[in-house]
Write a protein that holds these residues in place. Structure first.
Motif, mmCIF file in Angstrom:
data_model
loop_
_atom_site.group_PDB
_atom_site.id
_atom_site.type_symbol
_atom_site.label_atom_id
_atom_site.label_comp_id
_atom_site.label_asym_id
_atom_site.label_seq_id
_atom_site.Cartn_x
_atom_site.Cartn_y
_atom_site.Cartn_z
ATOM 1 N N GLY A 19 -39.784 96.340 7.069
ATOM 2 C CA GLY A 19 -39.132 97.329 6.208
ATOM 3 C C GLY A 19 -39.784 98.690 6.296
ATOM 4 N N HIS A 20 -41.116 98.712 6.402
ATOM 5 C CA HIS A 20 -41.816 100.004 6.471
ATOM 6 C C HIS A 20 -41.414 100.805 7.700
ATOM 7 C CE1 HIS A 20 -44.454 100.582 3.112
ATOM 8 N NE2 HIS A 20 -44.930 99.347 3.186
ATOM 9 N N ASP A 21 -40.865 100.119 8.713
ATOM 10 C CA ASP A 21 -40.467 100.812 9.933
ATOM 11 C C ASP A 21 -39.025 101.295 9.863
ATOM 12 O OD1 ASP A 21 -42.935 100.368 11.093
ATOM 13 O OD2 ASP A 21 -42.346 98.420 11.922
ATOM 14 N N TYR A 22 -38.447 101.291 8.669
ATOM 15 C CA TYR A 22 -37.043 101.686 8.509
ATOM 16 C C TYR A 22 -36.702 103.005 9.213
ATOM 17 C CZ TYR A 22 -32.782 103.421 6.318
ATOM 18 O OH TYR A 22 -31.540 103.949 6.103
ATOM 19 N N PRO A 23 -37.568 104.054 9.162
ATOM 20 C CA PRO A 23 -37.206 105.310 9.846
ATOM 21 C C PRO A 23 -36.904 105.130 11.329
ATOM 22 C CG PRO A 23 -39.026 105.694 8.359
ATOM 23 C CD PRO A 23 -38.817 104.202 8.395
ATOM 24 N N GLY A 24 -37.446 104.061 11.950
ATOM 25 C CA GLY A 24 -37.206 103.838 13.372
ATOM 26 C C GLY A 24 -36.088 102.867 13.670
ATOM 27 N N TRP A 25 -35.457 102.336 12.651
ATOM 28 C CA TRP A 25 -34.355 101.397 12.874
ATOM 29 C C TRP A 25 -33.166 102.089 13.529
ATOM 30 C CZ3 TRP A 25 -33.483 98.065 7.821
ATOM 31 C CH2 TRP A 25 -34.628 97.274 7.578
ATOM 32 N N SER A 26 -32.335 101.276 14.181
ATOM 33 C CA SER A 26 -31.094 101.822 14.745
ATOM 34 C C SER A 26 -30.112 102.123 13.618
ATOM 35 C CB SER A 26 -30.461 100.796 15.687
ATOM 36 O OG SER A 26 -29.981 99.676 14.943
ATOM 37 N N PRO A 27 -29.180 103.061 13.840
ATOM 38 C CA PRO A 27 -28.165 103.349 12.821
ATOM 39 C C PRO A 27 -27.388 102.103 12.401
ATOM 40 C CG PRO A 27 -28.153 105.069 14.480
ATOM 41 C CD PRO A 27 -29.080 103.998 14.978
ATOM 42 N N MET B 192 -31.540 118.446 6.607
ATOM 43 C CA MET B 192 -31.713 117.851 7.934
ATOM 44 C C MET B 192 -30.922 116.545 8.065
ATOM 45 S SD MET B 192 -33.394 119.834 9.896
ATOM 46 C CE MET B 192 -34.300 121.374 9.714
ATOM 47 N N THR B 193 -29.657 116.592 7.648
ATOM 48 C CA THR B 193 -28.776 115.434 7.831
ATOM 49 C C THR B 193 -28.494 115.279 9.312
ATOM 50 O OG1 THR B 193 -27.735 115.705 5.666
ATOM 51 C CG2 THR B 193 -26.503 114.473 7.331
ATOM 52 N N ARG B 194 -28.840 114.120 9.856
ATOM 53 C CA ARG B 194 -28.656 113.868 11.284
ATOM 54 C C ARG B 194 -27.578 112.813 11.541
ATOM 55 N NH1 ARG B 194 -33.540 116.039 13.405
ATOM 56 N NH2 ARG B 194 -33.548 118.076 12.429
ATOM 57 N N THR B 195 -27.416 111.871 10.610
ATOM 58 C CA THR B 195 -26.439 110.794 10.763
ATOM 59 C C THR B 195 -25.807 110.498 9.416
ATOM 60 O OG1 THR B 195 -27.995 108.999 10.258
ATOM 61 C CG2 THR B 195 -27.911 109.735 12.555
ATOM 62 N N ALA B 196 -24.701 109.755 9.437
ATOM 63 C CA ALA B 196 -24.063 109.352 8.185
ATOM 64 C C ALA B 196 -25.001 108.470 7.366
ATOM 65 C CB ALA B 196 -22.757 108.614 8.479
ATOM 66 N N GLU B 197 -25.870 107.711 8.052
ATOM 67 C CA GLU B 197 -26.811 106.846 7.323
ATOM 68 C C GLU B 197 -27.743 107.653 6.430
ATOM 69 O OE1 GLU B 197 -24.677 104.494 9.690
ATOM 70 O OE2 GLU B 197 -25.847 106.186 10.499
ATOM 71 N N ASP B 198 -28.040 108.895 6.815
ATOM 72 C CA ASP B 198 -28.863 109.756 5.965
ATOM 73 C C ASP B 198 -28.189 109.988 4.616
ATOM 74 O OD1 ASP B 198 -30.771 110.007 7.950
ATOM 75 O OD2 ASP B 198 -29.925 111.865 8.749
ATOM 76 N N LEU B 199 -26.868 109.982 4.601
ATOM 77 C CA LEU B 199 -26.121 110.189 3.364
ATOM 78 C C LEU B 199 -25.938 108.878 2.602
ATOM 79 C CD1 LEU B 199 -23.412 112.602 4.809
ATOM 80 C CD2 LEU B 199 -25.505 113.200 3.587
ATOM 81 N N PHE B 200 -25.664 107.789 3.320
ATOM 82 C CA PHE B 200 -25.516 106.504 2.639
ATOM 83 C C PHE B 200 -26.793 106.134 1.891
ATOM 84 C CE2 PHE B 200 -22.576 105.511 6.405
ATOM 85 C CZ PHE B 200 -21.469 106.018 5.734
ATOM 86 N N ALA B 201 -27.934 106.588 2.422
ATOM 87 C CA ALA B 201 -29.215 106.270 1.780
ATOM 88 C C ALA B 201 -29.248 106.749 0.340
ATOM 89 C CB ALA B 201 -30.354 106.913 2.567
ATOM 90 N N VAL B 202 -28.580 107.880 0.046
ATOM 91 C CA VAL B 202 -28.613 108.418 -1.307
ATOM 92 C C VAL B 202 -27.964 107.457 -2.294
ATOM 93 C CG1 VAL B 202 -27.879 110.345 -2.769
ATOM 94 C CG2 VAL B 202 -28.614 110.763 -0.420
ATOM 95 N N PHE B 203 -26.896 106.772 -1.877
ATOM 96 C CA PHE B 203 -26.231 105.826 -2.777
ATOM 97 C C PHE B 203 -27.163 104.671 -3.133
ATOM 98 C CE2 PHE B 203 -22.705 107.982 -0.679
ATOM 99 C CZ PHE B 203 -21.846 108.235 -1.737
ATOM 100 N N LEU B 204 -27.913 104.205 -2.155
ATOM 101 C CA LEU B 204 -28.838 103.107 -2.427
ATOM 102 C C LEU B 204 -29.963 103.554 -3.347
ATOM 103 C CD1 LEU B 204 -29.516 100.184 -1.900
ATOM 104 C CD2 LEU B 204 -30.657 100.853 0.224
#
Length: 922
Positions: free
Chosen positions: A423-431, A488-500
């Motif tokens: 989990g700590h490696d989340y920043p390196g996970w694939s989209p 610095m929004t790079r992917t849609a996942e950057d936005l989905f993270a806010v909901f979580l």
């Protein structure tokens, strides 16, 4: 006669008064040697006066005097422009005033728009300036207050009604203001805190904008009448003006904005808003002294009084007893009694939201009309109702901004806490893996972690501030809360993270409608901030994926219902500063243009209106430029009645320092949005293709400079960037993470440094190469662009781009560039990069001359005159700054830290003085 004065003669009269007053004060204080060296003596010193020669080593006091004198110059110019506009209005000539209501009404009528169409569009306008505290305001708050007081005196002296004695009193007051400025330190001894910055923002939100609001509305109605439109058409359909705020909510790279800061900001803003509304209601109560014995109490008012007294209990009964035979005053007393506290949940009978007070004011207005008191309704009640509509119980909506990388670390900590593998490696996970985990987690209402349990620094800070917003919504609804912005929004996942993250904070709601079946939704906008060239180019793809997600569609639908919008609205913030730093001026402007067009079209296909939030800075290199030209140059179909825009740093004090200037600037913004909404324009396809090529060529030229080996060494020595990073003018650090790299340096100090050394590079570099290349390859297209720049065939995007570049280019000085470049010890690096810059400056000048039909200095004489006037005093200032930098760096590099530190205040004073002369920092 005073009214017959030209703008230039009025400017000279005001400057003469200020500079002679300054001279008097200095002499009286024993500073005759400084007084003798004050600039522009040929303008104010009387017949035969000449410009003084500065000593080889001017004193700190002279630097301070020069900084103050530049402020006087700015005030004299500002007053001359304001008085010119007043004369134009008195003479019925505002239709020729660029960006005014009159001009836009005339254009729209000429284009065939009916008054009814224009009135409908006016009622749907929604414009929101967002005040930020980026470190670009070089003047202390105390100094700003003294300048404001002085400007008020300047305006008073424009009035012919004063007797000689009264004018003498005003002039004495002006000298007192000048003495305060002289005796007050110009530079920040310590960095301002967030509370200091918030105090500055509050001045505008509580002192300037509320007083300006009636002026704005009156100017609109007056222009409507001058256009010959039926006054009844406009009715109450005034544009919706609101304000946003980043101070206390913007935490991107800002370690001093924490959970407590955000909570305190919301509370302070609420307290000041309630104070503002209370003050307005008290004033209105005094005016609505209608006697129930002279006119019957309308039934609707009598029923409302009874119901409100019952709801408020003893507090209501006490309010009713104060004015027993004045029912309208009793009603206002009850409204005052129903105002909620600044902290804690509202007591029984109190208002929860400002809309409830607005509804009661509407009923009170109707009751005044019932007895024929229309004049009182319009003159007494309407301004109070408008103030409630604009400022509510919150003053301004507070945005939260955080960097996507920070969110990544927060999510990694959360996932690790619940045992997610690596989990700590989340920043390196694939989209794909990120999205799968988010979809799984958002499918359940339970949080990842027990509330209150520590997770990790980033997670605790992010969830903590979102929890503050959740508590606010529980007690007061969404009023006062803005957007959740992901920089610095790079992917849609950057936005989905806010909901979580919002779910962890209890910020999500759950749709209880039959179709919703308890599905989660976010009551606040989740907003991408697209900042780099690459992110802007990918923006449409990011938005496409985002808008297809069920939780996003659900959130937009329910947000639209709550706000009373006819269609879902997705806000998108676009960054001018970092895109300019990333790819250069030309590529930034055109990539922003293309991105807006593409995203707006995507929104139309998906049934979502895209509302753009323009993150413009205060200088041309960071997206600044005349408001009316900026709005006309936006892509067709991208405004649609709504717009947010940042107002940053020194631009806030420049645009809104006083009621007259503030009213004009807000008129430009509101009228410009109306024009951009209703004016139809089709971009010529071959010009659009030509701009694509120009942007690409400009970017290559810019990247060829900034990515070349040795460039950072040149930048570090040929500009005062090292001194600017020591300046204490903002609470935010100059670098995002402290690394000595171009990527880590914020756009503000980047532009600030180039402006100080008169390269002005972020505002023009690359334009010359791009246009010269086009002229050589496709002369016919180049000729078409030249025609599109002329008045008869003016194409707004090209006009805005070229006029901004021309202003920035004219402000650059090859002579002064060379003097700063001499600070670069490595001769090869100095010669190489200075040569490239000077060649591009000459090439750009030649291309601008081709576009304008003559040299810039001749075809834009008013701009050149302002630049020349400033250069008289700036040239010796630059010389002093260069000498100080050379000495300071020598001491610092030689390990003589104490001596270097002792020299720093004088260097910072020179930075302030040059910034005052240029009228901008970063």
């Amino acid at each position: 006669m005073l009214d017959a004065m030209s703008q230039e003669s009025r400017f000279e009269r005001t400057l003469s008064f200020l500079m002679r007053s300054f001279e008097t004060v200095l002499i009286e204080l024993g500073e005759a040697d400084v007084a003798a060296l004050l600039p522009w003596r040929s303008l104010w010193g009387g017949p035969g006066a000449t410009e003084p020669d500065w000593p080889a080593e001017p004193s700190q006091r002279l630097l301070q005097a020069c900084s103050i004198a530049f402020q006087f110059l700015n005030q004299a110019e500002e007053n001359a422009v304001a008085q010119r506009r007043r004369r134009a209005e008195a003479q019925g000539m505002l239709a020729a005033d660029a960006g005014s209501w009159d001009q836009h009404f005339a254009r729209l009528a000429e284009a065939g728009r009916s008054p009814a169409e224009i009135a409908r569009a006016l009622g749907r306008l929604s414009v929101e300036p967002v005040l930020t505290a980026h470190p670009t305001e070089a003047k202390r708050q105390t100094v700003l207050e003294h300048h404001r007081a002085l400007y008020r005196i300047i305006v008073e002296l424009e009035n012919d009604m004063w007797t000689e004695a009264e004018r003498g009193a005003f002039e004495a007051g002006a000298r007192a203001c000048i003495e305060k400025l002289w005796r007050t330190g110009e530079i920040f001894i310590e960095k301002p805190t967030v509370a200091d910055e918030r105090r500055n923002i509050l001045h505008y939100l509580t002192e300037v904008f509320p007083d300006t609001l009636p002026w704005i509305d009156n100017r609109l109605r007056a222009a409507w009448r001058r256009a010959g439109f039926e006054p009844a058409l406009i009715g109450d359909a005034l544009p919706r003006l609101s304000f946003g705020d980043w101070v206390g909510g913007d935490r991107d790279g800002h370690p001093f904005v924490d959970v407590a800061t955000t909570r305190e900001t919301l509370t302070v803003f609420r307290a000041r808003a309630l104070e503002l509304q209370r003050r307005g209601l008290v004033e209105m109560a005094g005016a609505l002294s209608l006697s129930g014995r002279l006119q019957p109490t309308p039934a609707r008012l009598a029923d409302w009084l009874a119901a409100r007294v019952a709801a408020l209990g003893e507090a209501g009964a006490a309010a009713l007893r104060r004015n027993p035979v004045e029912p309208w005053r009793q009603a206002v007393n009850l409204m005052i009694a129903a105002l909620p506290p600044a902290e804690g949940p509202p007591p029984p009978g109190a208002y929860r939201r400002a809309a409830e007070l607005g509804a009661d004011l509407a009923l009170l207005r109707a009751s005044l009309l019932d007895v024929g008191a229309r004049r009182l309704a319009e003159q007494v009640l309407d301004p109070a109702a408008r103030r409630v509509q604009v400022f509510g119980f919150h003053l301004a909506a507070l945005d939260i901004r955080q960097n996507s990388a920070f969110h990544d670390r927060a999510l990694g900590q959360m996932l690790a806490a619940v045992g997610e593998p690596d989990g700590h490696d989340y920043p390196g996970w694939s989209p794909a893996r990120r999205h799968a985990v988010m979809a799984r987690e958002l499918g359940t209402p339970r949080p990842c972690v027990t509330p209150g349990r520590p997770i990790g620094e980033e997670a605790d800070r992010t969830v903590g501030v979102l929890r503050v917003f959740a508590e606010h919504i529980r007690d007061r609804g969404t009023d006062g809360l803005g957007a959740l912005i992901v920089s610095m929004t790079r992917t849609a996942e950057d936005l989905f993270a806010v909901f979580l993250l919002a779910r962890e904070a209890g910020l999500l709601g759950y749709d209880d409608s039959a179709e919703g079946a308890g599905a989660p939704w976010c009551p606040l906008p989740v907003v991408p901030l697209l900042e780099t060239i690459e992110d802007l180019e990918n923006g449409t793809a990011i938005l496409d994926r985002f808008l297809d997600e069920p939780i996003v569609r659900r959130s937009l639908r329910l947000q639209a219902v709550a706000a009373g919008h006819e269609e879902p609205v997705q806000q998108v913030m676009i960054g001018y500063s970092d895109s300019g730093k990333d790819g250069g001026f030309l590529a930034s402007i055109w990539t922003l243009y293309r991105a807006q067009s593409a995203m707006a079209e995507l929104g139309r296909r998906k049934g979502v209106r895209i509302r753009f939030f323009h993150g413009r800075g205060g200088t041309i290199g960071r997206g600044a430029g005349p408001t009316h030209r900026f709005l006309r140059a936006l892509p067709p179909g991208t405004v649609r009645g709504g717009l947010r825009t940042t107002e940053q740093g020194e631009t806030i004090s420049q645009k809104f320092a006083n009621r007259v200037t503030a009213a004009h600037q807000l008129e430009l913004l509101l009228a410009g949005v109306l024009g951009a909404t209703l004016e139809e324009r089709k971009d010529p396809e071959r010009l659009v293709r030509a701009m694509d090529g120009l942007a690409a060529a400009g970017r290559r030229a810019y990247e060829g400079l900034v990515q070349a080996e040795g460039f950072l060494a040149f930048f570090d020595r040929a500009t005062p960037i090292d001194a600017i990073e020591q300046n204490r003018i903002g609470s935010r650090p100059s670098r995002r993470s402290g690394k000595r790299s171009l990527g880590d340096l914020r756009a503000i100090p980047w532009v600030f440094a180039w402006n100080q050394s008169r390269f002005g590079l972020p505002g023009w570099f690359g334009l010359g190469t791009a246009f010269a290349d086009l002229q050589a390859r496709e002369p016919e297209i180049f000729a078409a662009l030249v025609r599109a720049k002329t008045e008869a065939h003016r194409w707004p995007p090209l006009h805005y781009l070229v006029s901004n570049a021309a202003t920035a280019w004219a402000g650059a000085s090859p002579e002064i560039m060379a003097r700063y470049a001499a600070l670069v010890e490595d001769e090869a690096i100095r010669a190489r990069f200075l040569g490239v810059v000077l060649e591009e400056h000459a090439r750009t000048g030649a291309m601008l001359a081709a576009l304008y039909g003559g040299p810039v200095a001749e075809t834009r004489p008013a701009i050149q005159q302002m630049i020349d006037r400033r250069n008289q005093a700036l040239t010796p200032l630059h010389g002093r700054q260069i000498d100080l930098l050379r000495r300071w760096r020598g001491l610092r590099d030689g390990g003589r830290t104490g001596e270097a530190e002792a020299l720093l205040p004088e260097i910072l004073l020179s930075v302030n003085a040059v910034a005052s002369g240029l009228g901008s920092t970063g």
